[in-house]
Design a protein around this motif. Structure first.
Motif, PDB file in Angstrom:
ATOM      1  N   SER A  27      -9.651  -0.523   8.953  1.00 25.19           N
ATOM      2  CA  SER A  27      -8.655  -0.924   7.964  1.00 25.19           C
ATOM      3  C   SER A  27      -9.188  -0.787   6.544  1.00 25.19           C
ATOM      4  N   LEU A  28     -10.415  -1.234   6.300  1.00 24.69           N
ATOM      5  CA  LEU A  28     -10.994  -1.166   4.965  1.00 24.69           C
ATOM      6  C   LEU A  28     -11.309   0.277   4.555  1.00 24.69           C
ATOM      7  N   THR A  29     -11.709   1.115   5.509  1.00 28.24           N
ATOM      8  CA  THR A  29     -11.984   2.518   5.199  1.00 28.24           C
ATOM      9  C   THR A  29     -10.729   3.223   4.697  1.00 28.24           C
ATOM     10  N   MET A  30      -9.592   2.950   5.368  1.00 25.79           N
ATOM     11  CA  MET A  30      -8.334   3.556   4.916  1.00 25.79           C
ATOM     12  C   MET A  30      -7.890   2.967   3.578  1.00 25.79           C
ATOM     13  N   LEU A  31      -8.203   1.680   3.355  1.00 25.49           N
ATOM     14  CA  LEU A  31      -7.858   1.061   2.084  1.00 25.49           C
ATOM     15  C   LEU A  31      -8.645   1.698   0.932  1.00 25.49           C
ATOM     16  N   VAL A  32      -9.904   2.047   1.201  1.00 29.21           N
ATOM     17  CA  VAL A  32     -10.732   2.704   0.191  1.00 29.21           C
ATOM     18  C   VAL A  32     -10.105   4.028  -0.223  1.00 29.21           C
ATOM     19  N   ILE A  33      -9.663   4.789   0.784  1.00 25.91           N
ATOM     20  CA  ILE A  33      -9.026   6.081   0.493  1.00 25.91           C
ATOM     21  C   ILE A  33      -7.753   5.882  -0.318  1.00 25.91           C
ATOM     22  N   ASP A  34      -7.002   4.812   0.025  1.00 31.29           N
ATOM     23  CA  ASP A  34      -5.736   4.545  -0.669  1.00 31.29           C
ATOM     24  C   ASP A  34      -5.981   4.110  -2.112  1.00 31.29           C
ATOM     25  N   LYS A  35      -7.080   3.403  -2.353  1.00 31.59           N
ATOM     26  CA  LYS A  35      -7.339   2.843  -3.684  1.00 31.59           C
ATOM     27  C   LYS A  35      -8.416   3.605  -4.442  1.00 31.59           C
ATOM     28  N   VAL A  36      -8.668   4.848  -4.096  1.00 30.55           N
ATOM     29  CA  VAL A  36      -9.751   5.591  -4.729  1.00 30.55           C
ATOM     30  C   VAL A  36      -9.509   5.768  -6.235  1.00 30.55           C
ATOM     31  N   LYS A  37      -8.241   5.927  -6.650  1.00 35.68           N
ATOM     32  CA  LYS A  37      -7.947   6.066  -8.068  1.00 35.68           C
ATOM     33  C   LYS A  37      -8.232   4.770  -8.826  1.00 35.68           C
ATOM     34  N   ASP A  38      -7.867   3.631  -8.180  1.00 32.95           N
ATOM     35  CA  ASP A  38      -8.140   2.338  -8.806  1.00 32.95           C
ATOM     36  C   ASP A  38      -9.637   2.117  -8.978  1.00 32.95           C
ATOM     37  N   VAL A  39     -10.391   2.507  -7.948  1.00 31.03           N
ATOM     38  CA  VAL A  39     -11.844   2.342  -8.007  1.00 31.03           C
ATOM     39  C   VAL A  39     -12.437   3.222  -9.100  1.00 31.03           C
ATOM     40  N   ALA A  40     -11.889   4.436  -9.247  1.00 30.39           N
ATOM     41  CA  ALA A  40     -12.370   5.342 -10.295  1.00 30.39           C
ATOM     42  C   ALA A  40     -12.141   4.746 -11.681  1.00 30.39           C
ATOM     43  N   LYS A  79       0.844  -1.194   0.000  1.00 34.96           N
ATOM     44  CA  LYS A  79       0.000   0.000   0.000  1.00 34.96           C
ATOM     45  C   LYS A  79       0.880   1.245   0.000  1.00 34.96           C
ATOM     46  N   SER A  80       0.292   2.288  -0.554  1.00 41.58           N
ATOM     47  CA  SER A  80       1.048   3.553  -0.586  1.00 41.58           C
ATOM     48  C   SER A  80       1.158   4.167   0.797  1.00 41.58           C
ATOM     49  N   THR A  81       0.192   3.915   1.629  1.00 38.65           N
ATOM     50  CA  THR A  81       0.218   4.428   3.001  1.00 38.65           C
ATOM     51  C   THR A  81       0.579   3.290   3.944  1.00 38.65           C
ATOM     52  N   ASN A  82       1.706   3.404   4.643  1.00 35.67           N
ATOM     53  CA  ASN A  82       2.183   2.322   5.505  1.00 35.67           C
ATOM     54  C   ASN A  82       1.235   2.034   6.664  1.00 35.67           C
ATOM     55  N   ALA A  83       0.477   3.045   7.102  1.00 38.99           N
ATOM     56  CA  ALA A  83      -0.452   2.860   8.221  1.00 38.99           C
ATOM     57  C   ALA A  83      -1.510   1.803   7.907  1.00 38.99           C
ATOM     58  N   ILE A  84      -1.871   1.673   6.631  1.00 37.52           N
ATOM     59  CA  ILE A  84      -2.872   0.682   6.255  1.00 37.52           C
ATOM     60  C   ILE A  84      -2.341  -0.721   6.509  1.00 37.52           C
ATOM     61  N   ASN A  85      -1.070  -0.953   6.156  1.00 40.51           N
ATOM     62  CA  ASN A  85      -0.451  -2.255   6.433  1.00 40.51           C
ATOM     63  C   ASN A  85      -0.460  -2.565   7.925  1.00 40.51           C
ATOM     64  N   VAL A  86      -0.143  -1.547   8.725  1.00 34.81           N
ATOM     65  CA  VAL A  86      -0.090  -1.732  10.175  1.00 34.81           C
ATOM     66  C   VAL A  86      -1.468  -2.068  10.728  1.00 34.81           C
ATOM     67  N   ILE A  87      -2.485  -1.303  10.318  1.00 32.54           N
ATOM     68  CA  ILE A  87      -3.844  -1.528  10.826  1.00 32.54           C
ATOM     69  C   ILE A  87      -4.369  -2.890  10.378  1.00 32.54           C
ATOM     70  N   SER A  88      -4.109  -3.264   9.114  1.00 33.60           N
ATOM     71  CA  SER A  88      -4.538  -4.586   8.626  1.00 33.60           C
ATOM     72  C   SER A  88      -3.848  -5.696   9.402  1.00 33.60           C
ATOM     73  N   GLY A  89      -2.569  -5.503   9.672  1.00 35.60           N
ATOM     74  CA  GLY A  89      -1.832  -6.504  10.446  1.00 35.60           C
ATOM     75  C   GLY A  89      -2.348  -6.622  11.868  1.00 35.60           C
ATOM     76  N   ILE A  90      -2.693  -5.475  12.483  1.00 35.30           N
ATOM     77  CA  ILE A  90      -3.241  -5.493  13.845  1.00 35.30           C
ATOM     78  C   ILE A  90      -4.595  -6.201  13.859  1.00 35.30           C
ATOM     79  N   SER A  91      -5.421  -5.933  12.852  1.00 38.20           N
ATOM     80  CA  SER A  91      -6.728  -6.580  12.765  1.00 38.20           C
ATOM     81  C   SER A  91      -6.573  -8.091  12.640  1.00 38.20           C
ATOM     82  N   MET A  92      -5.656  -8.502  11.763  1.00 40.45           N
ATOM     83  CA  MET A  92      -5.418  -9.934  11.578  1.00 40.45           C
ATOM     84  C   MET A  92      -4.865 -10.576  12.844  1.00 40.45           C
TER      85      MET A  92
END
Length: 410
Positions: free
Chosen positions: A294-307, A16-29
């Motif tokens: 985690s998914l909310t931050m992922l949405v923000i990170d991937k907004v261009k892909d979704v577009a 991910k472009s934002t490292n915090a997303i990796n951290v939050i996903s890892g914490i959730s898992m």
């Protein structure tokens, strides 16, 4: 659906472009992993404790017990019981006659349960393991003998090696003489030698086991019995056999398995296990719902892909499924890792006993007992799956709303 699953898998393992997303996903898992491991370990420990506790009662509790639906005794010489006694699937068929009586040894007295048993009773190979003093025999060179519970023996101070002092047992006669002057004439008094002392549980340790003929003479019962205890040969289905017996002997009798004979104990063990399961499930739910952030931050990170996907014709349902699968994969991966950790813990605890119950030698087992039941694995996996789906579905709906807000802003 394959497209959404493929994209979700790429999102999960891609950087991910934002490292915090990796951290939050890892914490959730990690939270789901720890919660799942804790849940399966606790359930397995309760299984082990249940096996140990019920194993203590298993020695004196038969697989099936037949008692009268009304009254205290019944005639075991009817045609149905004679036919049942000849059944080839039965290992032991024991007639039992029991009643409370007054016990006296030297100058001490106590009330205890006198249980008269037939010869088949001694076929139980587990009886010797309960002996703390003397031997488990009901007949010796001197004649009839008894085996006493440790609680009763301690109170009466019975000496099993004393060849001269016998245990006196008093039971009221069924027919009491109105003109009797001496109250002792209204009691049947018999003496018997105590050959051994057993120790199981308090429920059994305040009783005494004697030969059936001795109990008949003491209680004035020539043919009736209080119960019939049945143990089956290995491989015989107890519940199926129970149902067959109940149909043969009719509604005038109760046929109970070990769980029904110790209903309160089974109820306590089951209640405690489910209470712990519910508490840990709530903790697990908290860990699972961390996926929303985690998914909310992922949405923000991937907004261009979704577009880009939207411009290519991808609908909202496809986008929802992408983030639904993303959340499911995070939580279910944590769940599977947690179950593997629980399985590893079971192996080490069962093999090496790494967690001890106590340093003294008074405990029945030196380390915490543990036992696996595959239905517990299914239960934990299903629990995580249900709440994972709810959390992921909620997150996917929020993600679509977030994308709409971003598109409106653009």
């Amino acid at each position: 659906m394959n497209t959404s699953f493929y994209i979700a898998k790429r999102y999960l393992f891609a950087k991910k472009s934002t490292n915090a997303i990796n951290v939050i996903s890892g914490i959730s898992m990690a939270g789901v992993m720890v919660g799942s491991a804790a849940l399966i370990i606790i359930l397995s420990v309760f299984n082990g404790l249940e096996t140990v506790v019920l194993g203590m009662f298993d020695t004196f509790t038969p697989q099936l017990e037949i008692t009268p639906a009304k009254g205290k005794t019944f005639d075991p010489q009817t045609a149905s019981f004679k036919e049942l006694k000849q059944d080839k699937e039965i290992l032991t068929f024991t007639e039992v006659l029991q009643e409370n009586a007054l016990l006296k040894y030297n100058n001490k007295q106590a009330v205890g349960m006198v249980k008269g048993v037939g010869s088949d009773y001694l076929k139980n190979e587990k009886l010797d393991s309960t002996i703390r003093e003397g031997r488990f025999v009901l007949q010796n060179s001197s004649g009839e003998s008894a085996v006493m519970g440790s609680g009763l023996q301690a109170y009466l101070a019975v000496n099993t090696v004393d060849p001269f002092t016998e245990l006196e047992i008093f039971s009221p006669k069924k027919t009491i003489s109105v003109n009797s002057i001496n109250p002792a004439d209204d009691f049947v008094a018999k003496s018997i030698r105590v050959s051994g002392v057993f120790e199981v549980q308090q429920e059994f340790d305040n009783g005494i086991i004697v030969p059936l003929q001795f109990a008949r003479a003491l209680l004035g019962e020539e043919k009736n019995v209080s119960a019939i205890e049945i143990n089956l040969k290995p491989g015989v289905d107890v519940d199926e056999f129970k149902q067959t017996v109940a149909e043969k002997i009719g509604s005038g009798y109760e046929v109970r398995n070990q769980a029904e004979q110790n209903r309160s104990l089974y109820h306590i063990l089951t209640t405690e296990k489910w209470a712990v399961y519910i508490i840990l499930t709530f903790i697990l739910i908290i860990a699972i719902f961390n996926i929303i952030g985690s998914l909310t931050m992922l949405v923000i990170d991937k907004v261009k892909d979704v577009a880009i996907l939207s411009s290519l014709g991808a609908g909202k349902k496809l986008i929802k499924r992408i983030f639904l699968f993303e959340g499911m994969m995070i939580t279910m991966t944590g769940c599977i890792l947690g179950l593997i950790i629980g399985l590893i813990f079971y192996f080490f605890q069962h093999t090496y006993g790494i967690i001890k119950m106590g340093e003294d030698n008074t405990t029945l087992v030196s380390s915490y007992p543990i036992a696996l039941k595959w239905k517990d694995f299914i239960l934990v996996f299903a629990t995580v799956g249900v709440f994972s789906f709810l959390a992921s579905a909620l997150s996917s709906n929020l993600s679509v709303k977030k994308i709409d807000q971003i598109n409106q802003t653009i």
